[in-house]
Design a protein around this motif. Structure first.
Motif, PDB file in Angstrom:
ATOM      1  N   GLU A 155     -25.959 -36.722  -9.210  1.00 37.98           N
ATOM      2  CA  GLU A 155     -26.586 -35.944 -10.291  1.00 37.98           C
ATOM      3  C   GLU A 155     -28.086 -36.194 -10.379  1.00 37.98           C
ATOM      4  OE1 GLU A 155     -22.429 -35.175 -11.759  1.00 37.98           O
ATOM      5  OE2 GLU A 155     -23.425 -36.886 -10.855  1.00 37.98           O
ATOM      6  N   GLU A 178     -17.000 -28.703  -9.926  1.00 38.44           N
ATOM      7  CA  GLU A 178     -17.659 -28.348 -11.182  1.00 38.44           C
ATOM      8  C   GLU A 178     -18.999 -29.061 -11.315  1.00 38.44           C
ATOM      9  OE1 GLU A 178     -14.765 -29.424 -14.070  1.00 38.44           O
ATOM     10  OE2 GLU A 178     -13.397 -27.750 -13.591  1.00 38.44           O
ATOM     11  N   ARG A 179     -19.037 -30.330 -10.947  1.00 42.84           N
ATOM     12  CA  ARG A 179     -20.286 -31.093 -11.016  1.00 42.84           C
ATOM     13  C   ARG A 179     -21.330 -30.507 -10.065  1.00 42.84           C
ATOM     14  NH1 ARG A 179     -18.693 -36.847  -9.322  1.00 42.84           N
ATOM     15  NH2 ARG A 179     -20.942 -37.243  -9.640  1.00 42.84           N
ATOM     16  N   ALA A 196     -22.646 -27.077 -11.282  1.00 48.03           N
ATOM     17  CA  ALA A 196     -23.522 -27.225 -12.446  1.00 48.03           C
ATOM     18  C   ALA A 196     -24.948 -27.574 -12.034  1.00 48.03           C
ATOM     19  CB  ALA A 196     -22.968 -28.299 -13.382  1.00 48.03           C
ATOM     20  N   LEU A 197     -25.087 -28.154 -10.843  1.00 50.42           N
ATOM     21  CA  LEU A 197     -26.412 -28.538 -10.348  1.00 50.42           C
ATOM     22  C   LEU A 197     -26.951 -27.550  -9.320  1.00 50.42           C
ATOM     23  CD1 LEU A 197     -25.716 -32.338 -10.172  1.00 50.42           C
ATOM     24  CD2 LEU A 197     -27.546 -31.292 -11.494  1.00 50.42           C
TER      25      LEU A 197
END
Length: 316
Positions: free
Chosen positions: A72, A96-97, A100-101
């Motif tokens: 992240e 999903e992570r 999102a980025l």
């Protein structure tokens, strides 16, 4: 500046895309935690050397691969890098992570053997594929390109030689699931050119053409370049490699380093095959990273070119 003599060979592609895995597959096996700023600079230097595809990181749980726990933090630092930046995702939560980025390319990581599926994912092959299916579907619905890694395609430390039919069967399932590309991994480096040709020919007979495949060789027994040449002769044009020869596999102790990107580029340059990579900039990048890791690069080409550079500077 040292470069190989260029003498093309018949029956080879005119251009090869190198899928650089050093920042992910290379660094994940390091004992030393590399600061996120150094990782970002590593990726920038690789892009500046001409690499157009650089696998940036993995969105796994931090306790699984602590070296990549900073995904992240890394992604915003490289969002302006002009290269394809795929990331590995193990499951729906990892996807999903990544989404999102802003990730636009992802990879899932499967196994051709039950033993490695158990060691790496704590699942059977069937269960792992069932876990990947919604990940692939969701990614494709979001317009994201999906790569399927397949480990232990040639041999397994617990099961021994892997039947060609077994690797073909799991590859077919990844393609049918929606993977745009399957990377065939020689995770413990036991493949030989005849085995490579046989697997690729059988995959073709199963309806999986060479342009849907990549190869990912380890150099445990010194066969990575020979195996790569066999794959190129069969029409494969995407080859995985790791800058400076970084990497191995944290779940297969007999796995040594990946094919070094510099060693691969030296061979391809000599064959007149375009890659878009400046081997001297790439070598300088691997020397720089080796300093951060506190040890020399295992790549023969890095050692030779860096030694030649030091000799030239002394003579000046």
């Amino acid at each position: 500046m040292t470069l190989p003599m260029t003498i093309p060979a018949p029956g080879l592609p005119t251009r090869v895309r190198i899928h650089e895995v050093g920042p992910r597959d290379g660094l994940q096996n390091e004992k030393t935690l590399v600061p996120v700023a150094v990782k970002a600079e590593f990726i920038r230097r690789l892009a500046d050397a001409g690499l157009g595809t650089i696998e940036a990181t993995s969105f796994v749980r931090p306790e699984w691969v602590p070296q990549l726990a900073d995904a992240e933090q890394l992604m915003p630092l490289i969002d302006d890098v002009r290269a394809r930046l795929p990331v590995l995702v193990p499951n729906q939560r990892g996807l999903e992570r990544a989404l999102a980025l802003g990730a636009r390319e992802i990879a899932v990581f499967g196994s051709a053997t039950e033993s490695f599926a158990k060691a790496n994912l704590n699942r059977t092959v069937d269960d792992a594929l069932a876990m990947f299916e919604p990940v692939v579907t969701t990614a494709r619905e979001a317009g994201v390109t999906v790569r399927g890694y397949l480990s232990m395609c040639f041999g397994d430390p617990w099961e021994g030689p892997v039947p060609v039919s077994q690797t073909v069967s799991v590859s077919r399932r990844l393609i049918d699931m929606g993977c745009d590309e399957v990377s065939l991994g020689d995770t413990i480096g036991v493949a030989t050119p005849g085995h490579v040709r046989e697997l690729l020919a059988t995959l073709g007979e199963a309806g999986i053409p060479a342009d849907r495949l990549a190869v990912h060789f380890h150099d445990t027994y010194g066969q990575a370049l020979a195996n790569t040449l066999a794959a190129l002769q069969h029409g494969v044009t995407t080859v995985d490699a790791s800058a400076g020869g970084l990497g191995g596999c944290p779940y297969a102790k007999s796995a040594t380093g990946n094919l070094a990107t510099e060693d691969l580029v030296w061979m391809l340059d000599g064959l007149g095959i375009e890659t878009g990579i400046d081997i001297h900039r790439l070598t300088a990048t691997s020397v720089w990273m080796a300093r951060h890791l506190g040890r020399p690069s295992p790549s023969r080409t890095v050692r030779a070119l860096s030694q030649n550079s030091q000799t030239s500077q002394k003579e000046m």
